[in-house]
Motif scaffolding. Structure first.
Motif, PDB file in Angstrom:
ATOM      1  N   LYS A  21       4.708  -9.406   1.049  1.00  0.00           N
ATOM      2  CA  LYS A  21       3.996  -9.969  -0.054  1.00  0.00           C
ATOM      3  C   LYS A  21       4.306 -11.401  -0.422  1.00  0.00           C
ATOM      4  O   LYS A  21       3.389 -12.447  -0.681  1.00  0.00           O
ATOM      5  CB  LYS A  21       4.229  -9.390  -1.303  1.00  0.00           C
ATOM      6  CG  LYS A  21       3.522  -9.550  -2.408  1.00  0.00           C
ATOM      7  CD  LYS A  21       1.922  -9.046  -2.444  1.00  0.00           C
ATOM      8  CE  LYS A  21       1.152  -9.180  -3.797  1.00  0.00           C
ATOM      9  NZ  LYS A  21       1.024 -10.744  -4.535  1.00  0.00           N
ATOM     10  N   GLU A  43       7.131  -4.111   2.045  1.00  0.00           N
ATOM     11  CA  GLU A  43       6.168  -4.662   1.104  1.00  0.00           C
ATOM     12  C   GLU A  43       6.388  -5.945   0.557  1.00  0.00           C
ATOM     13  O   GLU A  43       5.527  -6.712   0.288  1.00  0.00           O
ATOM     14  CB  GLU A  43       5.915  -3.523  -0.012  1.00  0.00           C
ATOM     15  CG  GLU A  43       4.480  -3.993  -1.000  1.00  0.00           C
ATOM     16  CD  GLU A  43       4.389  -2.828  -1.964  1.00  0.00           C
ATOM     17  OE1 GLU A  43       4.007  -3.164  -3.167  1.00  0.00           O
ATOM     18  OE2 GLU A  43       4.755  -1.609  -1.619  1.00  0.00           O
ATOM     19  N   TYR A  57      -2.511  -0.921   4.096  1.00  0.00           N
ATOM     20  CA  TYR A  57      -1.218  -0.334   3.551  1.00  0.00           C
ATOM     21  C   TYR A  57      -1.007   0.392   2.229  1.00  0.00           C
ATOM     22  O   TYR A  57      -0.620   1.426   1.768  1.00  0.00           O
ATOM     23  CB  TYR A  57      -0.213  -1.451   3.891  1.00  0.00           C
ATOM     24  CG  TYR A  57       1.200  -1.073   3.068  1.00  0.00           C
ATOM     25  CD1 TYR A  57       1.957   0.075   3.373  1.00  0.00           C
ATOM     26  CD2 TYR A  57       1.720  -1.814   1.769  1.00  0.00           C
ATOM     27  CE1 TYR A  57       3.029   0.289   2.684  1.00  0.00           C
ATOM     28  CE2 TYR A  57       2.530  -1.480   1.129  1.00  0.00           C
ATOM     29  CZ  TYR A  57       3.474  -0.591   1.465  1.00  0.00           C
ATOM     30  OH  TYR A  57       4.648  -0.213   0.905  1.00  0.00           O
ATOM     31  N   PHE A  72      -2.595  -5.700   4.453  1.00  0.00           N
ATOM     32  CA  PHE A  72      -1.984  -5.236   3.159  1.00  0.00           C
ATOM     33  C   PHE A  72      -2.685  -4.215   2.423  1.00  0.00           C
ATOM     34  O   PHE A  72      -2.228  -3.401   1.915  1.00  0.00           O
ATOM     35  CB  PHE A  72      -1.694  -6.530   2.452  1.00  0.00           C
ATOM     36  CG  PHE A  72      -0.394  -6.306   1.311  1.00  0.00           C
ATOM     37  CD1 PHE A  72       0.936  -6.513   1.799  1.00  0.00           C
ATOM     38  CD2 PHE A  72      -0.974  -5.891   0.166  1.00  0.00           C
ATOM     39  CE1 PHE A  72       1.763  -6.117   0.666  1.00  0.00           C
ATOM     40  CE2 PHE A  72      -0.034  -5.763  -0.948  1.00  0.00           C
ATOM     41  CZ  PHE A  72       1.480  -5.773  -0.576  1.00  0.00           C
TER      42      PHE A  72
END
Length: 355
Positions: free
Chosen positions: A31, A27, A57, A54
């Motif tokens: 990001k 993550e 997720y 994302f």
């Protein structure tokens, strides 16, 4: 070990333009890539795909799923090279995370080529294609066209089609017009367009590119071989227009006689290239190609004599040539069987090492 990984597929390695090396796992790292993409490529469909991946997720994590997010890219070279690169990176991800399932997010048809690769290693529980909706006003449409034109010019894999093929057509059309052969412009255009479609449709360009990277010698020799055959066909056509007064059998023999040198040279240069390539790689099987070259030379001289005799109506010499062919074949076959046996039991390799 995680149960599910959400994979954003970037087969043409746009991530690399952002300064990131794939695979991007986790993550926090994903990001960072998203934040940079939001600054440098906010209107690109790849950025939207990254966001969708994302978000999927995040939703899985909220539902208590054991999930991880990964961005995996291929290569700028496109085609087979991209798929091979993607496959290697996917293996690294699987080795590190040991997932059971995959959720795949992609945006373009090129990216979809990665789905069978993922499917061969993991169970795919969901697939999401991201299609970006846009308001297509006049100004926006021109901007979008300008973007795609720029992409077609600057990116190598698109430029070969959008610039290369029209460029060849225009150049040949100009040459034919200058030579007062304008009648051939239309068939020339059809041949070039048809050839380009066949090459792209059957992915021959990817095969040649992969072949070039693995063996440059073979590509060069194959090109020379094809050119030799083309010259032989042209020469055959011209000679058949000039010859008169031969029977059908003699005309057939005459056709063989005209193309035989070019076909023989084409085969010899091809097997010669293979022999050189194997020799440079210290491959013991180089003798296979040497035997083939010797065989081609023998067959050439025998066939040349036979067809010459047929054209001259001297069939006695033809029978003698047949005996020579049989004898030469027996000798070649015997040598081939002997060398095969020596190679099988490792004797040939030992002999070469002693030399």
């Amino acid at each position: 070990m995680v149960k599910t990984i959400v994979i954003y597929v970037d087969i043409d390695d746009d991530i690399g333009d952002l300064g990131f090396s794939s695979p991007i796992i986790g993550e926090e790292k994903c990001k960072l890539a998203l934040d940079k993409a939001a600054y440098f490529m906010p209107t690109d469909s790849d950025f939207n795909s990254m966001v969708v991946a994302f978000n999927i997720y995040v939703d899985l994590k909220r539902k208590g799923e054991d999930a991880e997010i990964v961005f995996i890219s291929g290569s700028k070279k496109g085609g087979t090279e991209s798929q091979l690169e993607f496959s290697k990176k996917l293996d690294k991800v699987i080795e590190e995370l040991s997932p059971e399932y995959a959720v795949v997010v992609y945006d373009s048809p090129d990216d979809a080529r990665a789905i069978p690769i993922i499917q061969s290693r993991l169970k795919i529980s969901a697939v999401q294609q991201v299609i970006v909706e846009q308001y297509r006003g006049v100004e926006e449409t021109y901007m979008l066209l300008a973007k795609y034109i720029r992409k077609a010019i600057t990116e190598k894999r698109y430029a070969r089609v959008f610039l290369g093929v029209p460029g060849i057509i225009l150049a040949l059309a100009g040459i034919l017009a200058a030579l007062n052969l304008s009648v051939y412009i239309e068939p020339t255009i059809l041949i070039i367009l048809g050839g380009a479609m066949v090459i792209k449709g059957l992915k021959i360009d990817d095969l040649i590119e992969s072949w070039w990277e693995n063996s440059t010698i073979m590509v060069i020799t194959a090109t020379v071989s094809i050119i030799s055959l083309l010259i032989g066909v042209i020469n055959l056509y011209i000679q058949l227009q000039l010859v008169r007064g031969l029977s059908s059998v003699q005309e057939f023999a005459f056709a063989i006689l005209q193309i035989l040198p070019y076909a023989s040279f084409s085969a010899i240069i091809l097997f010669g290239g293979k022999a050189v390539s194997k020799g440079l790689n210290k491959d013991i099987r180089v003798w296979h190609d040497i035997i083939k070259i010797i065989n081609i030379v023998i067959i050439y001289f025998i066939l040349f004599t036979v067809v010459k005799d047929i054209i001259d109506n001297t069939y006695i010499l033809t029978i003698q040539s047949l005996y020579t062919l049989i004898l030469a074949s027996i000798v070649i076959i015997s040598i081939y069987i002997t060398l095969t046996a020596l190679e099988k039991y490792g004797i040939l390799e030992k002999l070469i090492k002693r030399i």
